[in-house]
Design a protein around this motif. Structure first.
Motif, PDB file in Angstrom:
ATOM      1  N   PHE A  59       0.770  -1.238   0.000  1.00 49.81           N
ATOM      2  CA  PHE A  59       0.000   0.000   0.000  1.00 49.81           C
ATOM      3  C   PHE A  59       0.806   1.297   0.000  1.00 49.81           C
ATOM      4  O   PHE A  59       0.258   2.341  -0.322  1.00 49.81           O
ATOM      5  CB  PHE A  59      -0.965   0.027   1.182  1.00 49.81           C
ATOM      6  N   GLU A  60       2.049   1.246   0.377  1.00 52.57           N
ATOM      7  CA  GLU A  60       2.807   2.488   0.500  1.00 52.57           C
ATOM      8  C   GLU A  60       3.939   2.599  -0.518  1.00 52.57           C
ATOM      9  O   GLU A  60       4.775   3.484  -0.397  1.00 52.57           O
ATOM     10  CB  GLU A  60       3.322   2.629   1.930  1.00 52.57           C
ATOM     11  N   ASP A  63       1.233   4.198  -6.310  1.00 54.63           N
ATOM     12  CA  ASP A  63      -0.220   4.369  -6.343  1.00 54.63           C
ATOM     13  C   ASP A  63      -0.979   3.161  -6.886  1.00 54.63           C
ATOM     14  O   ASP A  63      -2.197   3.180  -6.946  1.00 54.63           O
ATOM     15  CB  ASP A  63      -0.581   5.585  -7.206  1.00 54.63           C
ATOM     16  N   ARG A  64      -0.285   2.123  -7.308  1.00 55.71           N
ATOM     17  CA  ARG A  64      -0.955   0.986  -7.937  1.00 55.71           C
ATOM     18  C   ARG A  64      -2.024   0.357  -7.037  1.00 55.71           C
ATOM     19  O   ARG A  64      -3.031  -0.130  -7.518  1.00 55.71           O
ATOM     20  CB  ARG A  64       0.076  -0.059  -8.355  1.00 55.71           C
ATOM     21  N   HIS A  65      -1.781   0.354  -5.740  1.00 56.50           N
ATOM     22  CA  HIS A  65      -2.724  -0.219  -4.777  1.00 56.50           C
ATOM     23  C   HIS A  65      -3.178   0.843  -3.775  1.00 56.50           C
ATOM     24  O   HIS A  65      -3.398   0.545  -2.603  1.00 56.50           O
ATOM     25  CB  HIS A  65      -2.079  -1.380  -4.018  1.00 56.50           C
ATOM     26  N   SER A  66      -3.354   2.048  -4.232  1.00 50.29           N
ATOM     27  CA  SER A  66      -3.665   3.160  -3.340  1.00 50.29           C
ATOM     28  C   SER A  66      -4.983   2.956  -2.599  1.00 50.29           C
ATOM     29  O   SER A  66      -5.993   2.578  -3.183  1.00 50.29           O
ATOM     30  CB  SER A  66      -3.746   4.466  -4.132  1.00 50.29           C
ATOM     31  N   TYR A  68      -6.265   5.564  -1.174  1.00 55.09           N
ATOM     32  CA  TYR A  68      -6.823   6.911  -1.221  1.00 55.09           C
ATOM     33  C   TYR A  68      -7.737   7.014  -2.433  1.00 55.09           C
ATOM     34  O   TYR A  68      -7.284   6.982  -3.581  1.00 55.09           O
ATOM     35  CB  TYR A  68      -5.704   7.962  -1.264  1.00 55.09           C
ATOM     36  N   ARG A  71      -7.354   9.296  -5.590  1.00 49.49           N
ATOM     37  CA  ARG A  71      -6.353   8.918  -6.593  1.00 49.49           C
ATOM     38  C   ARG A  71      -6.964   8.065  -7.704  1.00 49.49           C
ATOM     39  O   ARG A  71      -6.366   7.875  -8.738  1.00 49.49           O
ATOM     40  CB  ARG A  71      -5.197   8.178  -5.937  1.00 49.49           C
ATOM     41  N   TRP A  72      -8.151   7.540  -7.452  1.00 51.91           N
ATOM     42  CA  TRP A  72      -8.855   6.731  -8.447  1.00 51.91           C
ATOM     43  C   TRP A  72      -9.857   7.577  -9.229  1.00 51.91           C
ATOM     44  O   TRP A  72     -10.580   7.074 -10.072  1.00 51.91           O
ATOM     45  CB  TRP A  72      -9.581   5.575  -7.752  1.00 51.91           C
ATOM     46  N   PHE A  99      -9.168   8.202   2.610  1.00 56.53           N
ATOM     47  CA  PHE A  99      -8.489   6.957   2.962  1.00 56.53           C
ATOM     48  C   PHE A  99      -9.546   5.883   3.147  1.00 56.53           C
ATOM     49  O   PHE A  99     -10.487   6.054   3.938  1.00 56.53           O
ATOM     50  CB  PHE A  99      -7.676   7.184   4.243  1.00 56.53           C
TER      51      PHE A  99
END
Length: 160
Positions: A59-60, A63-66, A68, A71-72, A99
């Motif tokens: 997750f950190e 952004d692939r698995h954001s 937040y 961001r999508w 989040f």
């Protein structure tokens, strides 16, 4: 939509950084939200440092698995804050209001499902990416996505 307050609260805890609070609550989470047992069982047997390092990798690291939702795409941060305020909640813990664990907790407390429903497709994309990555966190998204109603289309419209 059926009521899933306990699942959303449990999923919120599972999707936050795995500290001692999560480890202490795993037995309760396992019983209260059986949909999350695959994840809670994994977390219970994984050494704390390994679980924390895995969370950071998933997750950190980009952004692939954001987690937040802004961001999508979709809502702005201020619109998340406005919705929270409309329900008498202030966002003060230092985390962003988009989040996913915060959104799940908000939904759990208020029963207001609009944020999750509006982000149904991004949540499905995140679930797919987590599944492809091979992380147990995918099962948490599986459980959340299973609660969301199907997207509605107009009679003459082709579904995506």
């Amino acid at each position: 939509m059926p009521v899933f307050e306990v699942l959303y609260q449990a999923a919120a805890l599972c999707l936050t950084y795995p500290g001692e609070d999560l480890r202490a609550r795993l037995p309760l989470l396992r019983e209260a939200a059986p949909q999350l047992r695959e994840f809670t069982d994994h977390a219970a047997v994984t050494p704390p440092r390994e679980l924390a390092a895995h969370y950071v990798r998933v997750f950190e690291s980009g952004d692939r698995h954001s987690l937040y939702l802004c961001r999508w795409g979709g809502r702005s941060l201020s619109s998340f804050e406005d919705l929270y305020r409309a329900h008498g909640l202030a966002f003060t813990d230092g985390e962003r209001p988009d989040f996913l664990p915060a959104v799940l907790e908000f939904t759990s407390r208020t029963g207001e499902t609009a944020l999750l429903t509006e982000h149904r497709e991004p949540l499905k994309q995140l679930r797919t990416r987590l599944t492809d990555y091979g992380t147990p966190y995918a099962t948490v998204l599986d459980a959340v996505c299973a609660t969301l109603p199907a997207a509605h289309t107009d009679p003459g419209e082709t579904p995506p």
